[in-house]
Scaffold this active site. Structure first.
Site, PDB file in Angstrom:
ATOM      1  N   CYS A   1      -0.106   5.285  -5.222  1.00 52.19           N
ATOM      2  CA  CYS A   1       1.163   4.868  -5.714  1.00 52.19           C
ATOM      3  C   CYS A   1       1.109   5.290  -7.362  1.00 52.19           C
ATOM      4  O   CYS A   1      -0.063   5.364  -7.841  1.00 52.19           O
ATOM      5  CB  CYS A   1       0.991   3.408  -5.909  1.00 52.19           C
TER       6      CYS A   1
ATOM      7  N   HIS B   1       6.924   0.268   1.226  1.00 52.84           N
ATOM      8  CA  HIS B   1       5.780   0.048   0.051  1.00 52.84           C
ATOM      9  C   HIS B   1       6.863  -0.103  -1.141  1.00 52.84           C
ATOM     10  O   HIS B   1       6.337  -0.966  -1.981  1.00 52.84           O
ATOM     11  CB  HIS B   1       5.308   1.750  -0.123  1.00 52.84           C
ATOM     12  N   GLU B   2       7.960   0.498  -1.208  1.00 48.68           N
ATOM     13  CA  GLU B   2       8.646   0.212  -2.209  1.00 48.68           C
ATOM     14  C   GLU B   2       9.309  -1.162  -2.260  1.00 48.68           C
ATOM     15  O   GLU B   2       9.530  -1.858  -3.382  1.00 48.68           O
ATOM     16  CB  GLU B   2      10.171   1.183  -1.970  1.00 48.68           C
TER      17      GLU B   2
END
Lengths: 166, 179
Positions: free
Chosen positions: A99, A141-142
């Protein structure tokens, strides 16, 4: 158009809960554009969430079509998502994630293989799409960022978990 | 700041990490990187530690004596300056799984194929599994492929070994998704 700095942990904004967007006004369009610009400027990363650029509203952008892994499969190209919500999950896959907000570290994360996600797009249209593989992982993930979750909260195994299952 | 590599190993039981880190904490040591795991029946700890003032390996070593008395083996080594820094490594990360009936040379032969080509192994795990009368050897290797080397090429290197060692080998990319 503005490229924003990507916030790094331990910035507290990354661990907060983002607020829903009631009205898709000019400031939201601006936010989406900033997210896209920041994503492209970061060597075309595959997604950025609003809190990563210091905005605590529920918006993310995802585009896997330029990445080596994403290109290989069907995808929706650039997705600009307001109030995204995963309404169905199917399957399980383990993938190693990194990330931009947590540099120099990666970890194995368990994600759904396929998701159905609903959101409002930049033209205020409600969309419901099915995403698979890399695109599904990127969206999960976002969206996690909007709830204050980093991939560090999702790490499922240390290296090869083959040796740990008993 | 002077950095040290600390290795501790001993029969596994509850409380080892607590005992070791208690000593480190009281000394005022920082733990930079560490990795600990059970190998066989032994708990094995590898740590890179530092101390803002202590530079003398001898005085640090003495602090570990109580651990030795508790059945742990302690080894301390002083790192040369810069030895604590993780090198910048570029390239695709691949995972190589090797498994099959146990026989001598599995680790060496696979590692030689990679070493001869200057491929950097960044992680390696092996384990003996299966029934006593039919032991199976499993090895997992993580390696960083030098620029321009594709997964298919690694598969080709391994193809000969599969036949020679009569083991199964698979190679896949595990390059992290940068999100």
């Amino acid at each position: 158009m503005a490229i924003k700095d990507v916030l790094l942990y331990p910035n507290p904004i990354l661990k907060g809960l983002c607020v829903p967007i009631d009205r898709l006004d000019e400031t939201v369009i601006q936010l989406l554009q900033d997210l896209v610009d920041t994503m492209v400027a970061a060597g075309h990363s595959v997604g950025v969430a609003a809190p990563q650029i210091g905005d605590t509203r529920r918006a993310v952008v995802v585009d896997v079509s330029h990445s080596k892994l994403g290109k290989k499969q069907e995808n929706h190209g650039l997705l600009q998502m307001v109030n995204p919500k995963i309404i169905e999950r199917e399957g399980q896959t383990v993938v190693r994630e990194g990330c931009m907000s947590v540099p120099d570290y990666t970890g194995n994360v368990t994600r759904a293989e396929r998701i159905v996600v609903q959101f409002q797009d930049q033209d205020q249209q409600l969309q419901v799409i099915t995403a698979d593989g890399f695109e599904a992982i990127a969206i999960q993930h976002e969206i996690d960022h909007l709830d204050g979750y980093l991939f560090l909260d999702r790490v499922s195994s240390l290296k090869t978990d083959l040796f740990r299952r008993k | 700041m002077r950095h040290f590599a600390l290795t501790i190993i001993g029969r596994d039981r509850a409380g080892i990490v607590s005992e070791v880190t208690s000593v480190l904490y009281q000394l005022g040591c920082n733990i930079a990187d560490s990795s600990c795991s059970i190998l066989g029946g032994q708990f094995s700890m590898i740590l890179i530690i530092s101390h803002p003032e202590l530079h003398d390996q001898q005085s640090l070593s003495e602090a570990f004596t109580p651990l030795e008395q508790n059945g742990l083996s302690v080894f301390l080594r002083t790192l040369k300056p810069g030895g604590e820094e993780h090198p910048e490594m570029q390239g695709e990360i691949c995972m190589i799984s090797v498994y099959g009936a146990d026989k001598p040379g599995i680790v060496y032969r696979v590692a030689r194929e990679l070493g001869e080509r200057q491929i950097n192994i960044t992680d390696l795990n092996t384990k003996l599994i299966g029934a006593k009368d039919a032991p199976v050897y499993v090895m997992m290797i993580e390696a960083i492929l030098n620029q321009g080397i594709e997964i298919e090429e690694v598969e080709n290197w391994m193809a000969g070994l599969k036949a020679e060692l009569k083991v199964d080998i698979s190679v896949r990319s595990i390059t992290p998704m940068e999100l």
